[in-house]
Design a protein around this motif. Structure first.
Motif, PDB file in Angstrom:
ATOM      1  N   LYS A   1       0.833  -1.199   0.000  1.00 14.02           N
ATOM      2  CA  LYS A   1       0.000   0.000   0.000  1.00 14.02           C
ATOM      3  C   LYS A   1       0.870   1.252   0.000  1.00 14.02           C
ATOM      4  O   LYS A   1       1.837   1.365   0.754  1.00 14.02           O
TER       5      LYS A   1
ATOM      6  N   TYR B   1      -5.500   7.182  -3.818  1.00  7.48           N
ATOM      7  CA  TYR B   1      -6.602   6.227  -3.848  1.00  7.48           C
ATOM      8  C   TYR B   1      -6.286   5.158  -4.880  1.00  7.48           C
ATOM      9  O   TYR B   1      -5.884   5.454  -5.998  1.00  7.48           O
ATOM     10  N   ASP B   2      -6.487   3.918  -4.504  1.00  6.69           N
ATOM     11  CA  ASP B   2      -6.277   2.786  -5.391  1.00  6.69           C
ATOM     12  C   ASP B   2      -7.617   2.075  -5.547  1.00  6.69           C
ATOM     13  O   ASP B   2      -8.089   1.399  -4.630  1.00  6.69           O
ATOM     14  N   ARG B   3      -8.264   2.260  -6.708  1.00  2.00           N
ATOM     15  CA  ARG B   3      -9.593   1.705  -6.943  1.00  2.00           C
ATOM     16  C   ARG B   3      -9.605   0.192  -6.785  1.00  2.00           C
ATOM     17  O   ARG B   3     -10.505  -0.379  -6.172  1.00  2.00           O
TER      18      ARG B   3
ATOM     19  N   SER C   1      -9.330  -0.827  -3.148  1.00  2.00           N
ATOM     20  CA  SER C   1     -10.602  -0.548  -2.500  1.00  2.00           C
ATOM     21  C   SER C   1     -11.631  -1.634  -2.811  1.00  2.00           C
ATOM     22  O   SER C   1     -12.351  -2.101  -1.927  1.00  2.00           O
TER      23      SER C   1
END
Length: 154
Positions: free
Chosen positions: A119, A124-126, A129
């Protein structure tokens, strides 16, 4: 768009649930590909996507497909969709998937989890998520596939 989906929904009642499921998946493909080309200020596409997913669920409940193939399709779509298609299928699909389908679903989600890179601190990591959400849904099942359904620390 809504009339077409109504016609697909009628196929479930006309004893053609397999055809309805295939057409619902095709409708979702079309709707996702159209999102960038249309003004969706009234959320018509989102509503149509929800309706197509509802039709798919009803069709699968009426005539359950191969549970492992269904699990594979649901996970693939949930992880590749930019619009959260099939991301919230559990627990609704749980009885349709049965033990074999749930085991395959869990296996695929866990494989995706293990394949995630470390991470990043920011951003933001779609995909991360989506995978996290699927892992959380698996953990919340009333009858977990395995007794140790804790989220791995990744």
């Amino acid at each position: 768009m809504h009339e077409a989906l109504d016609a697909v929904a009628e196929l479930v009642d006309a004893d053609l649930p397999g055809v309805a499921a295939e057409l619902a998946e095709y409708a979702l493909d079309l709707l996702e590909s159209a999102t960038g080309m249309l003004d969706d200020s009234r959320s018509g596409l989102g509503g149509a996507m929800s309706r197509a997913q509802e039709i798919h669920l009803n069709a699968c409940a009426a005539s359950p497909p191969n549970p492992t193939a269904l699990a594979e399709m649901l996970v693939k779509r949930a992880l590749t969709s930019d619009y959260e298609v099939f991301r919230t299928v559990l627990p609704d699909y749980e009885p349709i998937l049965g033990p074999a389908g749930l085991a395959r679903y869990q296996e695929l989600v866990e494989q995706a989890w293990q394949a995630l890179p470390s991470k990043k601190r920011y951003g933001y990591d779609r995909r991360r998520s989506a995978i996290t959400y699927l892992m959380e849904q698996l953990a919340e099942l009333t009858e977990p596939v395995r007794s140790s359904m804790d989220l791995p620390s990744h």
